[in-house]
Design an enzyme around this catalytic site. Sequence first.
Site, short mmCIF file in Angstrom:
data_model
loop_
_atom_site.label_atom_id
_atom_site.label_comp_id
_atom_site.label_asym_id
_atom_site.label_seq_id
_atom_site.Cartn_x
_atom_site.Cartn_y
_atom_site.Cartn_z
N THR A 26 -42.29 35.17 -39.58
CA THR A 26 -42.72 36.54 -39.29
C THR A 26 -43.63 37.08 -40.39
O THR A 26 -43.53 36.66 -41.55
CB THR A 26 -41.46 37.43 -39.18
N ASP A 27 -44.46 38.05 -40.01
CA ASP A 27 -45.30 38.72 -41.03
C ASP A 27 -44.47 39.59 -41.98
O ASP A 27 -44.95 39.99 -43.03
CB ASP A 27 -46.40 39.56 -40.35
N GLU A 28 -43.22 39.85 -41.60
CA GLU A 28 -42.39 40.73 -42.44
C GLU A 28 -42.07 40.13 -43.80
O GLU A 28 -41.62 40.85 -44.70
CB GLU A 28 -41.07 41.06 -41.73
N TYR B 267 -32.89 40.92 -42.95
CA TYR B 267 -33.55 40.01 -42.00
C TYR B 267 -34.77 39.34 -42.62
O TYR B 267 -34.88 38.11 -42.65
CB TYR B 267 -33.96 40.78 -40.73
N LYS C 69 -35.69 35.36 -43.61
CA LYS C 69 -36.83 34.62 -43.05
C LYS C 69 -37.71 34.11 -44.19
O LYS C 69 -38.20 32.97 -44.15
CB LYS C 69 -37.65 35.51 -42.11
P1 NAD Z 1 -34.27 36.74 -30.27
O1 NAD Z 1 -33.23 37.43 -31.06
O2 NAD Z 1 -34.73 37.33 -28.98
O3 NAD Z 1 -33.78 35.26 -29.92
C1 NAD Z 1 -33.13 34.45 -30.87
C2 NAD Z 1 -32.50 33.27 -30.10
O4 NAD Z 1 -31.88 32.41 -31.08
C3 NAD Z 1 -31.40 33.70 -29.12
O5 NAD Z 1 -31.56 33.01 -27.90
C4 NAD Z 1 -30.11 33.30 -29.82
O6 NAD Z 1 -29.07 32.98 -28.91
C5 NAD Z 1 -30.56 32.09 -30.62
N1 NAD Z 1 -29.71 31.86 -31.79
C6 NAD Z 1 -29.36 32.76 -32.75
N2 NAD Z 1 -28.56 32.19 -33.66
C7 NAD Z 1 -28.44 30.87 -33.30
C8 NAD Z 1 -27.76 29.77 -33.85
N3 NAD Z 1 -27.03 29.89 -34.98
N4 NAD Z 1 -27.84 28.58 -33.23
C9 NAD Z 1 -28.57 28.45 -32.07
N5 NAD Z 1 -29.23 29.47 -31.49
C10 NAD Z 1 -29.16 30.67 -32.11
O7 NAD Z 1 -35.48 36.52 -31.28
P2 NAD Z 1 -37.05 36.53 -31.00
O8 NAD Z 1 -37.56 37.91 -31.12
O9 NAD Z 1 -37.33 35.72 -29.81
O10 NAD Z 1 -37.55 35.74 -32.30
C11 NAD Z 1 -37.64 34.32 -32.28
C12 NAD Z 1 -38.22 33.84 -33.60
O11 NAD Z 1 -39.50 34.41 -33.77
C13 NAD Z 1 -37.41 34.24 -34.81
O12 NAD Z 1 -37.43 33.17 -35.73
C14 NAD Z 1 -38.14 35.45 -35.37
O13 NAD Z 1 -37.96 35.55 -36.75
C15 NAD Z 1 -39.57 35.07 -35.03
N6 NAD Z 1 -40.52 36.19 -34.86
C16 NAD Z 1 -40.24 37.21 -34.00
C17 NAD Z 1 -41.19 38.20 -33.78
C18 NAD Z 1 -40.94 39.34 -32.81
O14 NAD Z 1 -41.78 40.22 -32.68
N7 NAD Z 1 -39.83 39.36 -32.08
C19 NAD Z 1 -42.40 38.16 -34.48
C20 NAD Z 1 -42.64 37.11 -35.37
C21 NAD Z 1 -41.71 36.13 -35.54
O1 DAU Z 2 -43.32 41.87 -37.38
C1 DAU Z 2 -42.55 40.89 -36.76
C2 DAU Z 2 -41.15 41.40 -36.54
O2 DAU Z 2 -41.24 42.33 -35.47
C3 DAU Z 2 -40.16 40.29 -36.21
O3 DAU Z 2 -40.00 39.46 -37.33
C4 DAU Z 2 -38.80 40.85 -35.80
O4 DAU Z 2 -37.94 39.81 -35.38
C5 DAU Z 2 -39.01 41.84 -34.67
O5 DAU Z 2 -37.77 42.44 -34.34
C6 DAU Z 2 -40.01 42.91 -35.09
O6 DAU Z 2 -39.48 43.71 -36.16
P1 DAU Z 2 -39.64 45.32 -36.18
O7 DAU Z 2 -38.58 45.86 -37.03
O8 DAU Z 2 -41.05 45.68 -36.44
O9 DAU Z 2 -39.36 45.59 -34.59
P2 DAU Z 2 -38.52 46.70 -33.82
O10 DAU Z 2 -38.77 46.45 -32.37
O11 DAU Z 2 -37.11 46.76 -34.27
O12 DAU Z 2 -39.24 48.05 -34.26
C7 DAU Z 2 -40.65 48.22 -34.11
C8 DAU Z 2 -41.01 49.56 -34.75
O13 DAU Z 2 -40.45 50.62 -33.95
C9 DAU Z 2 -40.45 49.76 -36.13
O14 DAU Z 2 -41.37 50.53 -36.89
C10 DAU Z 2 -39.17 50.56 -35.91
C11 DAU Z 2 -39.54 51.42 -34.73
N1 DAU Z 2 -38.46 51.83 -33.81
C12 DAU Z 2 -37.60 50.86 -33.37
C13 DAU Z 2 -36.62 51.18 -32.45
C14 DAU Z 2 -35.62 50.14 -31.96
C15 DAU Z 2 -38.39 53.13 -33.36
O15 DAU Z 2 -39.19 54.00 -33.76
N2 DAU Z 2 -37.42 53.46 -32.44
C16 DAU Z 2 -36.52 52.54 -31.97
O16 DAU Z 2 -35.68 52.89 -31.12
#
Ligand code: NAD
Ligand code: DAU
Length: 332
Positions: free
Chosen positions: A121-123, A148, A152
Amino acid sequence: MAKLLVTGGAGFIGSNFVHYVTSHTDHHVTVLDSLTYAGNRASLEGIPESRLRFVQGDITDATLVDELTADADAVVHYAAESHNDNSLHDPRPFLDTNIIGTYTLLEAARRHETRFHHISTDEVYGDLELDDPERFTESTPYNPSSPYSSTKAGSDLLVRAWVRSFGVQATISNCSNNYGPHQHVEKFIPRQITNVIRGVRPKLYGTGENVRDWIHADDHSSAVLTILDRGVIGETYLIGADGEKNNREVVELILELMGQDAGAYDLVTDRPGHDLRYAIDSTKLRTELGWAPSYGRFEDGLAATIEWYRAHEDWWAPSKDGVEAFYASKGQ
Ligand code: NAD
Ligand code: DAU
């Protein structure tokens, strides 16, 4: 044809990747997913059985991971605890899955000399000021803010160390915020869409000025496939689609697209340590590997995402009440 082991393939981005891979290549996919609250087997419906094997199991299970890695040409590692708000409430599962789970997979990839791609992630880079002209690049120093993002960051560093010390054939990608179908209702965009469907006002943390850099999950998938095909071992690639928007703009757009007054949202308690802005410079991926996003206007992808949530209430409704009870306990 290659055999891919995809961890976390029943989660949001992992399931979108499995759909993408099985419709754009002839690869066979084995999904390893423990089906935590965030995993949903239904997210993989529609993929032919001949192309997909689903294994319910934990990435910290060294025996299972070893067996599945031995049979794979490449591991694509999505599995993680992924939600910042949960990590502030209970960090422990983030350490187990994101750190120990990644270590367990790396050791298997090392033993079997298996190509490994780590999804991050960019975080890991922390945050930027709103008026900072710079964006994150591959050389930005790590500075994570939350439990989190620190786990990562730790997992990325493990991958780098396993490349250098043990010669593991790994690449890393760090992507910005994804949107699209199959995202859990705890996350920002699905939470607000499903609130509006239920007649509840969207909830913005703090002032709503925080900026995220949005990319459609399909564009993330095409970038990962590009890196698997042409990425240089040991390299990191940032993935982004120049999609910066502040949270207020996103909520107003959701309300407008759903036929509501754009001002019909509530400001709620801010997230502790809330990162102000993320922004990705994906020049390296675009110039060195020739990748480009295909989604044009964010508005169009968002409208399609809204339609998906309208049509799939059976997918998200079972999680909605529990998520809202959690947020209510935090004043959010
Ligand atoms: P998500 O929470 O929707 O999905 C995570 C999946 O991993 C789930 O299906 C869960 O059951 C599985 N899981 C969790 N713990 C596990 C374990 N111990 N063993 C096996 N499976 C397990 O997450 P997401 O948003 O799809 O993110 C997926 C990946 O992408 C993560 O590595 C996250 O850091 C990265 N990422 C997410 C975003 C975003 O915007 N959501 C952006 C950049 C990177
Ligand atoms: O940047 C990549 C990341 O993006 C991933 O690594 C994470 O897995 C993914 O969850 C996401 O993280 P954020 O914390 O940015 O996503 P989230 O959807 O939780 O929140 C997006 C933005 O919206 C953040 O600034 C918090 C805000 N927010 C979130 C929720 C749930 C609100 O304002 N209201 C809300 O109810």
